[in-house]
Scaffold this active site. Structure first.
Site, short mmCIF file in Angstrom:
data_model
loop_
_atom_site.label_atom_id
_atom_site.label_comp_id
_atom_site.label_asym_id
_atom_site.label_seq_id
_atom_site.Cartn_x
_atom_site.Cartn_y
_atom_site.Cartn_z
N THR A 1 0.83 -1.21 0.00
CA THR A 1 0.00 0.00 0.00
C THR A 1 0.86 1.26 0.00
O THR A 1 2.01 1.23 0.45
CB THR A 1 -0.89 -0.01 1.28
OG1 THR A 1 -1.42 1.28 1.50
CG2 THR A 1 -0.09 -0.39 2.52
N ASP A 2 0.29 2.35 -0.49
CA ASP A 2 1.01 3.63 -0.42
C ASP A 2 1.06 4.17 1.01
O ASP A 2 1.81 5.10 1.30
CB ASP A 2 0.36 4.67 -1.36
CG ASP A 2 -1.10 4.98 -1.05
OD1 ASP A 2 -1.68 4.32 -0.16
OD2 ASP A 2 -1.67 5.87 -1.71
N GLU A 3 0.26 3.56 1.91
CA GLU A 3 0.19 4.09 3.29
C GLU A 3 1.52 3.92 4.03
O GLU A 3 1.74 4.56 5.06
CB GLU A 3 -0.97 3.44 4.05
CG GLU A 3 -2.28 3.64 3.32
CD GLU A 3 -3.53 3.31 4.11
OE1 GLU A 3 -3.48 3.31 5.35
OE2 GLU A 3 -4.56 3.06 3.47
N TYR B 1 -1.76 -0.74 10.94
CA TYR B 1 -1.90 -1.38 9.62
C TYR B 1 -0.70 -1.04 8.74
O TYR B 1 -0.03 -1.94 8.21
CB TYR B 1 -3.21 -0.94 8.94
CG TYR B 1 -3.24 -1.22 7.45
CD1 TYR B 1 -3.24 -2.52 6.95
CD2 TYR B 1 -3.24 -0.16 6.52
CE1 TYR B 1 -3.24 -2.77 5.58
CE2 TYR B 1 -3.26 -0.42 5.15
CZ TYR B 1 -3.26 -1.72 4.69
OH TYR B 1 -3.26 -1.97 3.33
N LYS C 1 2.38 -3.42 7.31
CA LYS C 1 2.62 -3.59 5.86
C LYS C 1 4.06 -3.15 5.54
O LYS C 1 4.75 -3.80 4.75
CB LYS C 1 1.63 -2.78 5.03
CG LYS C 1 0.20 -3.28 5.04
CD LYS C 1 0.00 -4.66 4.45
CE LYS C 1 0.20 -4.73 2.96
NZ LYS C 1 -0.16 -6.07 2.41
N ASN D 1 -12.34 13.34 0.67
CA ASN D 1 -13.41 12.40 1.06
C ASN D 1 -14.80 13.01 0.89
O ASN D 1 -15.71 12.37 0.40
CB ASN D 1 -13.22 11.97 2.52
CG ASN D 1 -11.96 11.16 2.72
OD1 ASN D 1 -11.46 10.54 1.78
ND2 ASN D 1 -11.43 11.16 3.93
P1 NAD Z 1 -9.49 -7.63 2.22
O1 NAD Z 1 -9.51 -7.32 3.68
O2 NAD Z 1 -10.72 -7.41 1.42
O3 NAD Z 1 -9.08 -9.17 2.00
C1 NAD Z 1 -8.06 -9.79 2.75
C2 NAD Z 1 -8.14 -11.29 2.50
O4 NAD Z 1 -7.06 -11.92 3.22
C3 NAD Z 1 -9.44 -11.93 3.00
O5 NAD Z 1 -9.92 -12.85 2.03
C4 NAD Z 1 -9.02 -12.65 4.28
O6 NAD Z 1 -9.81 -13.79 4.57
C5 NAD Z 1 -7.58 -13.03 3.93
N1 NAD Z 1 -6.76 -13.24 5.14
C6 NAD Z 1 -6.66 -12.41 6.22
N2 NAD Z 1 -5.84 -12.96 7.14
C7 NAD Z 1 -5.40 -14.15 6.62
C8 NAD Z 1 -4.52 -15.15 7.09
N3 NAD Z 1 -3.93 -15.07 8.30
N4 NAD Z 1 -4.28 -16.22 6.30
C9 NAD Z 1 -4.87 -16.33 5.08
N5 NAD Z 1 -5.73 -15.42 4.60
C10 NAD Z 1 -5.98 -14.33 5.35
O7 NAD Z 1 -8.26 -6.82 1.64
P2 NAD Z 1 -8.09 -6.10 0.22
O8 NAD Z 1 -8.66 -4.74 0.32
O9 NAD Z 1 -8.51 -7.02 -0.85
O10 NAD Z 1 -6.50 -5.93 0.20
C11 NAD Z 1 -5.67 -6.97 -0.32
C12 NAD Z 1 -4.23 -6.56 -0.23
O11 NAD Z 1 -4.04 -5.34 -0.95
C13 NAD Z 1 -3.73 -6.29 1.18
O12 NAD Z 1 -2.42 -6.79 1.30
C14 NAD Z 1 -3.74 -4.77 1.30
O13 NAD Z 1 -2.76 -4.33 2.21
C15 NAD Z 1 -3.41 -4.38 -0.12
N6 NAD Z 1 -3.92 -3.05 -0.56
C16 NAD Z 1 -5.25 -2.77 -0.43
C17 NAD Z 1 -5.72 -1.53 -0.90
C18 NAD Z 1 -7.18 -1.17 -0.82
O14 NAD Z 1 -7.55 -0.05 -1.15
N7 NAD Z 1 -8.06 -2.07 -0.44
C19 NAD Z 1 -4.83 -0.62 -1.48
C20 NAD Z 1 -3.47 -0.96 -1.58
C21 NAD Z 1 -3.04 -2.20 -1.13
P1 TYD Z 2 -10.78 3.78 4.15
O1 TYD Z 2 -11.73 3.34 3.11
O2 TYD Z 2 -10.89 3.19 5.53
O3 TYD Z 2 -9.32 3.58 3.55
P2 TYD Z 2 -7.88 4.07 4.12
O4 TYD Z 2 -8.01 4.41 5.54
O5 TYD Z 2 -7.05 2.85 3.92
O6 TYD Z 2 -7.47 5.23 3.24
O7 TYD Z 2 -10.90 5.35 4.31
C1 TYD Z 2 -10.72 6.23 3.21
C2 TYD Z 2 -10.83 7.66 3.73
O8 TYD Z 2 -12.17 7.89 4.17
C3 TYD Z 2 -9.95 7.92 4.94
O9 TYD Z 2 -9.47 9.26 4.86
C4 TYD Z 2 -10.89 7.79 6.13
C5 TYD Z 2 -12.21 8.26 5.55
N1 TYD Z 2 -13.43 7.61 6.12
C6 TYD Z 2 -14.50 8.40 6.56
O10 TYD Z 2 -14.45 9.65 6.49
N2 TYD Z 2 -15.62 7.78 7.02
C7 TYD Z 2 -15.71 6.41 7.10
O11 TYD Z 2 -16.76 5.89 7.58
C8 TYD Z 2 -14.61 5.61 6.66
C9 TYD Z 2 -14.67 4.10 6.74
C10 TYD Z 2 -13.49 6.26 6.16
#
Ligand code: NAD
Ligand code: TYD
Length: 352
Positions: A133-135, A158, A162, A257
């Site tokens: 992630t970019d975070e 988190y 990561k 947001n």
């Molecule tokens: P998500 O929470 O929707 O899915 C996570 C998956 O991992 C689930 O299917 C869960 O069951 C599985 N999991 C969790 N713990 C586990 C364990 N101990 N063993 C096996 N499986 C396990 O997450 P997502 O949003 O699909 O994100 C996927 C990846 O992408 C993550 O690594 C996250 O850091 C990265 N990422 C997400 C975003 C975003 O915007 N969602 C952006 C950048 C990077």
């Molecule tokens: P989120 O979807 O939790 O992603 P991330 O924290 O990984 O960026 O949140 C996106 C942005 O929206 C973040 O600035 C927090 C804000 N947010 C709200 O304002 N209200 C909400 O209920 C949630 C879940 C997030």
């Protein structure tokens, strides 16, 4: 050497399930996918319903915890895993603030276990692609973009977990010569996202006429990317990225947001007509800010663009309309998630 048996971890989550659908639809991938997922609250097999029938013999599922090294070794041997695409993680910042433990185990120890399993199969192993992630870079001020060379400054449990996993992956490349690539992506949105993240949460609350919680002043900025564009970037890096390298992935789509929340309200008003309280913007409620809330994320993805010729295809306007339509049209999926029905089904079907 080609990818024959690809372990996808976390393939029942939001991005993982979109990636599996995407990859099996690509002509230039002919191998098998072994989806390894613990099925936490965020893992939902409904996301991949019908996949075995659509791609006979090419999709297999193992319910397993990546924190269990023995299980990972056993799965590597049994399926002849020769590449990994590692999505599995605890992924929600708010949960990491309330209860960080699982983030440390899954994101750090789980990644370490997979690296160890890959290292012990070094002879056949061709790629460990790590999704991040970019975070990890922390928060930006008004100006500037995250580059691959930006120092890591994570601020939440988190992002710290990561960041730690990213360092481990690169260390295994430098120390043991493990072939790795890493991608750091901005915020994703699209179908199958669990409704605790901003876009699906606001969409479903707005549809039901419930309050729309906006943290702080709503002026925090994220750089949004449609999930299919992310999948396309990952596969591009897996095929052609230089081993040992990190690539940033972004959408060129910085948004506050509050602007996104208002946009969702307006599109829903337009598609479904006004709610019982009038315009859905009336539901917006500013709430206490998230502790340590990063102000702004924005990505410089010119390395990926220049080296591998990737750029996002979906605009935010079209991507958000597609996403809202998906949530409106898939009320069965939404209902099963909201009522927790998919959980009881999982415990009947699978043991861990
Ligand atoms: P998500 O929470 O929707 O899915 C996570 C998956 O991992 C689930 O299917 C869960 O069951 C599985 N999991 C969790 N713990 C586990 C364990 N101990 N063993 C096996 N499986 C396990 O997450 P997502 O949003 O699909 O994100 C996927 C990846 O992408 C993550 O690594 C996250 O850091 C990265 N990422 C997400 C975003 C975003 O915007 N969602 C952006 C950048 C990077
Ligand atoms: P989120 O979807 O939790 O992603 P991330 O924290 O990984 O960026 O949140 C996106 C942005 O929206 C973040 O600035 C927090 C804000 N947010 C709200 O304002 N209200 C909400 O209920 C949630 C879940 C997030």
């Amino acid at each position: 050497m080609e990818i024959k048996n690809l372990m996808v971890t976390g393939g029942c989550g939001f991005i993982g399930s979109n990636f599996i659908q995407y990859l099996l639809g690509q002509g230039d991938f002919t191998g098998r996918i072994i989806n390894v997922d613990k099925l936490t609250y965020a893992g939902n097999p409904d996301n991949l319903e019908g996949i075995e029938k659509d791609y006979p013999g090419r999709y297999l599922f193992e319910r397993a915890d990546i924190c269990n090294l023995e299980r990972m070794e056993e799965i590597f041997s049994r399926y002849g895993i020769n590449a990994v695409c590692h999505f599995a993680a605890e992924s929600h910042v708010d949960r990491s603030i309330k209860d960080p433990g699982a983030f440390i185990y899954t994101n750090i120890v789980g990644t370490f276990n997979l690296l160890e399993a890959a290292r012990s199969h070094a002879g056949d192993f061709i790629l460990f692609h790590h999704i991040s992630t970019d975070e990890v870079y922390g928060s930006l001020g008004k100006e500037g973009l995250f580059k691959e060379t930006t120092p890591y400054q994570p601020t939440s449990p988190y992002s710290a977990a990561k960041a730690s996993s990213d360092h481990l992956v690169r260390a295994y490349n430098k120390t043991y010569g493990l072939p790795v690539t890493v991608s750091n992506c901005s915020n994703n949105y699209g179908p199958y996202q669990f409704p605790e993240k901003l876009i699906p949460l606001i969409t479903l609350n707005a549809k039901e006429g419930e309050k729309l919680p906006v943290y702080g002043d709503g002026r925090n900025v994220r750089d949004w990317l449609y999930v299919e564009d992310h999948c396309d970037a990952i596969w591009t890096i897996m095929k052609s990225g230089r081993r040992g390298e990190t690539y940033n992935i972004g959408g060129n789509m910085e948004m506050e947001n509050i602007v996104i929340v208002e946009m969702i309200c307006d599109i829903l008003d337009e598609i479904t007509g006004l709610g019982s309280n009038g315009p859905r913007r009336n539901l917006i409620t500013f709430v206490t800010d998230r502790p340590g809330h990063d102000r702004r994320y924005a990505i410089d993805f010119s390395k990926l663009q220049n080296e591998l010729n990737w750029s996002p295809k979906e605009s935010f306007e079209s991507g958000i309309r597609k996403t809202l339509s998906w949530y409106l049209e898939n009320s069965e999926w939404v209902g099963r998630v909201k009522n927790n029905e998919y959980r009881s089904w999982i415990s009947e079907q699978y043991t861990l």
